[in-house]
Design an enzyme around this catalytic site. Structure first.
Site, PDB file in Angstrom:
ATOM      1  N   VAL A  52      -7.852 -28.189   6.115  1.00  0.00           N
ATOM      2  CA  VAL A  52      -6.807 -28.985   7.071  1.00  0.00           C
ATOM      3  C   VAL A  52      -7.683 -29.995   7.818  1.00  0.00           C
ATOM      4  O   VAL A  52      -8.595 -29.493   8.334  1.00  0.00           O
ATOM      5  CB  VAL A  52      -5.985 -27.935   8.073  1.00  0.00           C
ATOM      6  CG1 VAL A  52      -5.242 -28.617   8.651  1.00  0.00           C
ATOM      7  CG2 VAL A  52      -5.626 -26.751   7.332  1.00  0.00           C
ATOM      8  N   HIS A  53      -7.217 -31.101   7.494  1.00  0.00           N
ATOM      9  CA  HIS A  53      -7.936 -32.052   8.547  1.00  0.00           C
ATOM     10  C   HIS A  53      -7.101 -33.412   8.954  1.00  0.00           C
ATOM     11  O   HIS A  53      -7.521 -34.143   9.581  1.00  0.00           O
ATOM     12  CB  HIS A  53      -9.341 -32.611   8.000  1.00  0.00           C
ATOM     13  CG  HIS A  53      -9.124 -33.594   6.727  1.00  0.00           C
ATOM     14  ND1 HIS A  53      -8.654 -33.167   5.437  1.00  0.00           N
ATOM     15  CD2 HIS A  53      -9.007 -34.915   6.826  1.00  0.00           C
ATOM     16  CE1 HIS A  53      -8.565 -34.052   4.821  1.00  0.00           C
ATOM     17  NE2 HIS A  53      -8.894 -35.374   5.450  1.00  0.00           N
ATOM     18  N   ARG A  54      -6.012 -33.591   8.258  1.00  0.00           N
ATOM     19  CA  ARG A  54      -5.005 -34.680   8.745  1.00  0.00           C
ATOM     20  C   ARG A  54      -4.921 -34.834  10.135  1.00  0.00           C
ATOM     21  O   ARG A  54      -4.257 -33.681  10.542  1.00  0.00           O
ATOM     22  CB  ARG A  54      -3.934 -34.826   7.792  1.00  0.00           C
ATOM     23  CG  ARG A  54      -4.082 -35.090   6.227  1.00  0.00           C
ATOM     24  CD  ARG A  54      -5.029 -36.240   6.010  1.00  0.00           C
ATOM     25  NE  ARG A  54      -5.353 -36.340   4.773  1.00  0.00           N
ATOM     26  CZ  ARG A  54      -5.320 -37.372   3.931  1.00  0.00           C
ATOM     27  NH1 ARG A  54      -4.878 -38.348   4.518  1.00  0.00           N
ATOM     28  NH2 ARG A  54      -5.674 -37.478   2.651  1.00  0.00           N
ATOM     29  N   ASP A 105      -3.889 -30.351   3.206  1.00  0.00           N
ATOM     30  CA  ASP A 105      -3.410 -31.302   3.759  1.00  0.00           C
ATOM     31  C   ASP A 105      -4.374 -32.498   2.911  1.00  0.00           C
ATOM     32  O   ASP A 105      -4.057 -33.658   3.183  1.00  0.00           O
ATOM     33  CB  ASP A 105      -2.938 -31.669   5.035  1.00  0.00           C
ATOM     34  CG  ASP A 105      -4.398 -31.539   6.001  1.00  0.00           C
ATOM     35  OD1 ASP A 105      -5.491 -31.352   5.401  1.00  0.00           O
ATOM     36  OD2 ASP A 105      -4.146 -31.640   7.129  1.00  0.00           O
TER      37      ASP A 105
END
Ligand code: UD1
Ligand code: UDP
Length: 355
Positions: A202-204, A278
């Site tokens: 997850v990083h967006r 993501d």
């Protein structure tokens, strides 16, 4: 003929790794690292793991607000372009470093080649979408991963020359997994076996900067009871820390670890039961490995993975994530091969003809 390649963020190092070695057989190359990513696990590890030539310049720009970051990078790049006078600038993907590279080249009158051009999620709230559109508008040579991307550029009446080259990440993946399967100890180190765990990334900004969404996602991971290996991007690590989510993992099945090398990551993905992400690159890797992908976004530019039934868009909706973790088991035929690993060869052949 001199090519100047601009990179700055994790997925760009991976793309450069496969292209640079081939570029150097035919052209002179100068590598510029903007410094957008700088932690060992977000930058240096890839240069070591993938044997990428040392950058000729590291601008060391670091983290800052988006428009200031693009301006700072563009200004520094301007000076490098003036000094190096390359015949072509190559930029990759959709990060702030991509757009800065293209803008600086335009200012110096240097031709621009954009790799992974034409991708669109049609979600203008994503900084990546803006970076992609603006870069494509000023690029001279547009290398597309898919027919969909070619169609997107034609619809936008983009002026540059459009080429369907295939996806460079598939070239990288094919090399990377070979090396990973030979050398990686990641399954042993984590004491896990094929098919008993899921992988999550997850990083967006849309997820990590929104407390409610991040809590939903992490809440779903914890509630699922599944063993989840979660290499945490520094942006998300900071966000989790600032809202006290990190502690939620204690005594759960979620194993939060630092970001991995590319070859370890590929081995982990290939042997996973399912992937939650993501990331753009990880969606394609899941598709290639035929591992069901649960995408924590409402849109994707990699539409073929969804159309073929191998990728499911669930956003940050906790019940949807939990449901997909239990029930999403695609089996259908895959119709897209993203160039099958011939993208680098195609790009080099085109470059040899036109510059
Ligand atoms: C960037 C790209 C995104 C890409 C991702 C790849 C933009 C707008 N976004 O997102 O498209 O998918 O890279 O991973 O260009 N940080 C560190 N150490 C680092 C790098 C970042 O601590 O080495 C932290 C900083 O707090 C920084 C934050 O992460 O502010 C975000 O970094 P940034 O490069 O702005 O965006 P990414 O989320 O990494
Ligand atoms: N990746 C990696 N280590 C990690 C997480 C991801 O090497 O801990 C790789 C992943 O396999 C993929 C690429 O990084 O090839 C994707 O980059 P990222 O998700 O940062 O960016 P995006 O593709 O979304 O732009």
């Amino acid at each position: 003929m001199k090519i100047l390649s601009v990179v700055g963020a994790r997925p760009q190092f991976i793309k450069l790794a496969v292209l640079s070695h081939e570029i150097r057989k035919h052209f002179d190359e100068v590598i510029v690292h903007t410094g957008q990513h700088y932690d060992y696990e977000m930058s240096r590890i890839f240069f070591k793991n993938l044997d990428i030539p040392e950058p000729d310049y590291n601008m060391g720009v670091g983290s800052m607000e988006r428009s200031l970051q693009i301006k700072t990078m563009t200004d520094s790049l301007d000076r490098i372009f003036i000094r190096e006078k390359p015949d072509l600038a190559v930029v990759f993907g959709d990060t702030n470093s991509t757009l800065a590279g293209a803008k600086a080249a335009l200012k110096s009158g240097i031709k621009i080649a954009h790799i992974e051009s034409g991708m669109r999620s049609f979600d203008n709230t994503m900084p990546e979408e803006i970076n992609r559109i603006e870069t494509d508008r000023i690029s001279d040579i547009l290398f597309c991963s898919t027919k969909t991307a070619v169609g997107n550029l034609k619809n936008e009446q983009i002026k540059g020359k459009i080429y369907l080259a295939g996806d460079i990440m598939i070239d990288a993946l094919k090399e990377g997994i070979k090396s990973g399967e030979k050398n990686s100890r990641i399954l042993k180190d984590l004491n896990i076996k094929k098919g008993i765990y899921m992988v999550a990334t997850v990083h967006r900004a849309g997820n990590s900067d929104d407390k409610k969404k991040l809590k939903n996602i992490i809440g779903a991971f914890v509630e699922s009871g599944e063993k989840i290996i979660f290499p945490v991007h520094p942006r998300t690590a900071k966000a989790m820390q600032s809202c006290g989510i990190g502690r939620k993992f204690e005594n759960t099945n979620v194993i939060a670890i630092r970001p991995l090398s590319y070859t370890d990551m590929l081995v982990l993905e290939k042997n996973a039961k399912k992937i939650l992400t993501d990331s753009g690159g990880v969606q394609k890797e899941a598709y290639f490995f035929k591992v069901p992908c649960i995408t924590l976004r409402d849109s994707t530019e990699w539409v073929e993975t969804v159309n073929d039934g191998w990728n499911m868009l669930v956003g940050a909706d906790k019940p949807k994530i939990l449901d997909a973790m239990k029930k999403f088991n695609p089996k259908g035929k895959q119709r897209e091969n993203y160039g099958g690993g011939s993208s680098v060869k195609n790009i080099i052949n085109i470059l040899k003809k036109i510059i």
